[in-house]
Design a protein around this motif. Structure first.
Motif, PDB file in Angstrom:
ATOM      1  N   SER A  84      53.163  44.790  34.496  1.00  0.00           N
ATOM      2  CA  SER A  84      53.748  43.530  34.725  1.00  0.00           C
ATOM      3  C   SER A  84      53.566  42.866  36.060  1.00  0.00           C
ATOM      4  N   VAL A  85      53.325  43.648  37.141  1.00  0.00           N
ATOM      5  CA  VAL A  85      53.112  43.074  38.462  1.00  0.00           C
ATOM      6  C   VAL A  85      51.827  42.577  38.555  1.00  0.00           C
ATOM      7  N   MET A  86      50.838  43.277  37.995  1.00  0.00           N
ATOM      8  CA  MET A  86      49.292  42.715  38.079  1.00  0.00           C
ATOM      9  C   MET A  86      48.987  41.590  37.411  1.00  0.00           C
ATOM     10  N   ARG A  87      49.678  41.300  36.191  1.00  0.00           N
ATOM     11  CA  ARG A  87      49.448  40.010  35.408  1.00  0.00           C
ATOM     12  C   ARG A  87      50.044  38.973  36.666  1.00  0.00           C
ATOM     13  N   ARG A  88      51.032  39.135  37.184  1.00  0.00           N
ATOM     14  CA  ARG A  88      51.400  37.961  38.182  1.00  0.00           C
ATOM     15  C   ARG A  88      50.548  37.572  39.225  1.00  0.00           C
ATOM     16  N   ILE A  89      49.892  38.679  39.831  1.00  0.00           N
ATOM     17  CA  ILE A  89      48.921  38.597  40.928  1.00  0.00           C
ATOM     18  C   ILE A  89      47.253  38.449  40.281  1.00  0.00           C
ATOM     19  N   GLY A  90      47.422  38.249  39.104  1.00  0.00           N
ATOM     20  CA  GLY A  90      45.913  38.132  38.696  1.00  0.00           C
ATOM     21  C   GLY A  90      44.993  39.369  38.703  1.00  0.00           C
ATOM     22  N   GLY A  91      45.556  40.240  38.396  1.00  0.00           N
ATOM     23  CA  GLY A  91      44.683  41.459  38.169  1.00  0.00           C
ATOM     24  C   GLY A  91      44.978  42.259  36.862  1.00  0.00           C
TER      25      GLY A  91
END
Length: 509
Positions: A84-91
């Motif tokens: 969930s976090v990585m999708r928000r930062i483009g990873g």
């Protein structure tokens, strides 16, 4: 010094804190808090943040309270917190991991990340953690509760909460359902060994923690940036109420916080490829991870030999002694873990180097399993500013159950292995105390706490049976015994214990 291209380096760290009295407070979710910290860590690399995010191949996520046991997440949760976090930062990492419960986890994961990088199993690793306890409390009685539920597809290595590695049916039945009472037993056992009075020991706890509040007061990421005096911390008042003996509120980790932290660890080769300047690189010179015996097995409940071993081993691996350490951050949920390391390393409570860089868990904030990631972030920043110096991070988990220690420096160093496996075997081989779970007869109080946080003030006792010296647990609501526990000094007091279907009960003898 030239180092191997597989050598791990920390290239970015980030922190975020949302205070309820902030004018723009909005009650962020755990995912949102970690996202803010991860973005700060990407910016901290002084490289192209988009490129670094895309290069992250492995993520270690730290567990929040809301997913640290069988209880439901009242406001909803992500089924895959790291993604969930990585999708928000483009990873879009190939591998994401959710770590079990334990405050030692941030330091343990930095070491694990280093080992995976050295082995060629990863190149760019992010470690992230967050806690949204403030949000949970803010919305508890409101009708406009948000729904933080997210369902994210993708791989997740969930290692399980493993909360029952610290507690079991027996200890839960006898009131060990929260950290204050658990550590209250340990601090009172340490007081018993030292032979100190209740008043003297409370004064020493306050003297240990008051300097931490001064650091917290100056830290922009603190949840409670207020300097506290020794007298303010030791004096019980309506504001500084007793939680569990021997702790008034100002000696207890502040877990109602909204905080997030993140760190990025890469190989030297990846750091160069991503254009991260060498001035940002910080090396892990020493590390160790040691596991303590189960709580009731320990010969001395007022000691933590595994913690001491971990601290000494991290320094040995780094090739330095304690006098060469410039900064410390010792896990400070309660005084006990700090006292243990001070005792082990010969540190005075008023050591001029200080015992924290954040401000300590009661004042900076105690964001669950992720606190020491903030300590690592502060240490990395300090090491960059003072090349050639060393910073020590001590991370404690469970009921003083696990300890992970790290030694950091901007000075280049090769990756070194520790003797943690050997030390763990030594801990397993230490003497143990037999436990009688259904206890009947007479005995004495070995250590104790009182739960002032329950509707009925209740004594929690660990004792020894007169018949065979075995250890037992018991609770008591008996007014005479509870009065002695809360208002006098019950260590060594004689009791009568009786087993019931719901646990052992004690009376003053």
């Amino acid at each position: 010094m030239a180092v191997d291209e597989r050598t791990p380096v920390i290239i970015g760290v980030g922190q975020f804190t949302e205070r309820i009295d902030d004018p723009d407070y909005r009650g962020m979710s755990a995912v949102e808090l970690a996202t803010a910290a991860a973005r700060a860590a990407l910016q901290d690399t002084d490289a192209d943040a988009v490129q670094v995010a895309a290069a992250i191949d492995t993520v270690f996520g730290l567990r929040q309270f809301e997913i640290s046991g069988p209880m439901p997440a009242v406001l909803g949760k992500s089924n895959n917190y790291p993604r969930s976090v990585m999708r928000r930062i483009g990873g879009d990492p190939a591998r994401v991991v959710l770590e079990p419960v334990g405050g030692q986890s941030p330091q343990k994961l930095v070491t694990e990340a280093g080992n995976t990088i050295v082995a060629g199993e990863a190149d760019v690793v992010m470690i992230m953690g967050s806690e949204a306890g403030s949000t949970a409390k803010y919305f508890a009685d409101r009708d406009d509760k948000p729904d933080f539920t997210e369902n994210i597809d993708g791989q997740l290595e969930d290692r399980g909460h493993q909360i029952f590695s610290y507690i079991d049916e027996y200890t839960v039945a006898h009131g060990l359902t929260g950290a204050p009472v658990q550590y209250g037993l340990l601090d009172n056992a340490r007081r018993a060994r030292l032979g100190h009075s209740v008043a003297r020991y409370r004064r020493e706890m306050a003297e240990l923690f008051a300097p931490m509040s001064k650091v917290a007061a100056k830290n922009p990421f603190s949840s409670s940036p207020v300097e506290r005096s020794v007298e303010e911390i030791e004096t019980v008042t309506d504001e500084n109420r007793m939680i569990c003996d021997p702790y008034p509120r100002l000696l207890v980790a502040r877990d109602t916080v909204n905080q997030g932290a993140a760190a990025i660890v890469t190989s030297v080769a990846a750091a160069r490829r991503l254009g991260v300047p060498e001035r940002n690189w910080v090396y892990l010179h020493g590390h160790s991870d040691v596991v303590e015996q189960p709580l009731l097995d320990r010969a001395d409940l007022g000691a933590a030999p595994a913690s001491a071993m971990a601290a000494h081993e991290a320094l040995r691996v780094a090739g330095i002694d304690v006098d060469q350490v410039a900064t410390f951050d010792l896990y400070s949920c309660f005084p006990f873990p700090v006292f243990v390391i001070c005792d082990a390393l010969g540190l005075a409570p008023d050591d001029p180097r200080g015992l924290t860089l954040t401000g300590g868990l009661p004042y900076f904030g105690g964001p669950g399993n992720s606190y020491s990631l903030h300590a690592i972030a502060e240490t990395v920043a300090r090491m960059r500013d003072t090349p050639g110096r060393f910073g020590f991070v001590g991370a404690n988990g469970g009921i003083a159950s696990k300890y992970s220690a790290g030694v950091y420096s901007a000075e280049p160093a090769p990756w070194r292995q520790s003797r943690s496996a050997e030390l763990n075997a030594q801990v397993v081989a230490l003497p143990t105390v037999p436990v009688t779970k259904r206890a009947d007869g007479t005995g004495t109080i070995e250590t104790y706490s009182v739960r002032h946080d329950w509707p009925v003030r209740t004594g929690i006792i660990v004792g020894r049976l007169d018949a065979d010296g075995s250890r037992f647990m018991a609770t008591s609501e008996d007014p005479d015994l509870v009065a002695v526990l809360a208002e006098a000094d019950p260590l060594g007091a004689a009791v009568t214990v009786t087993s019931t279907e719901n646990g052992n009960r004690a009376l003053l003898r």
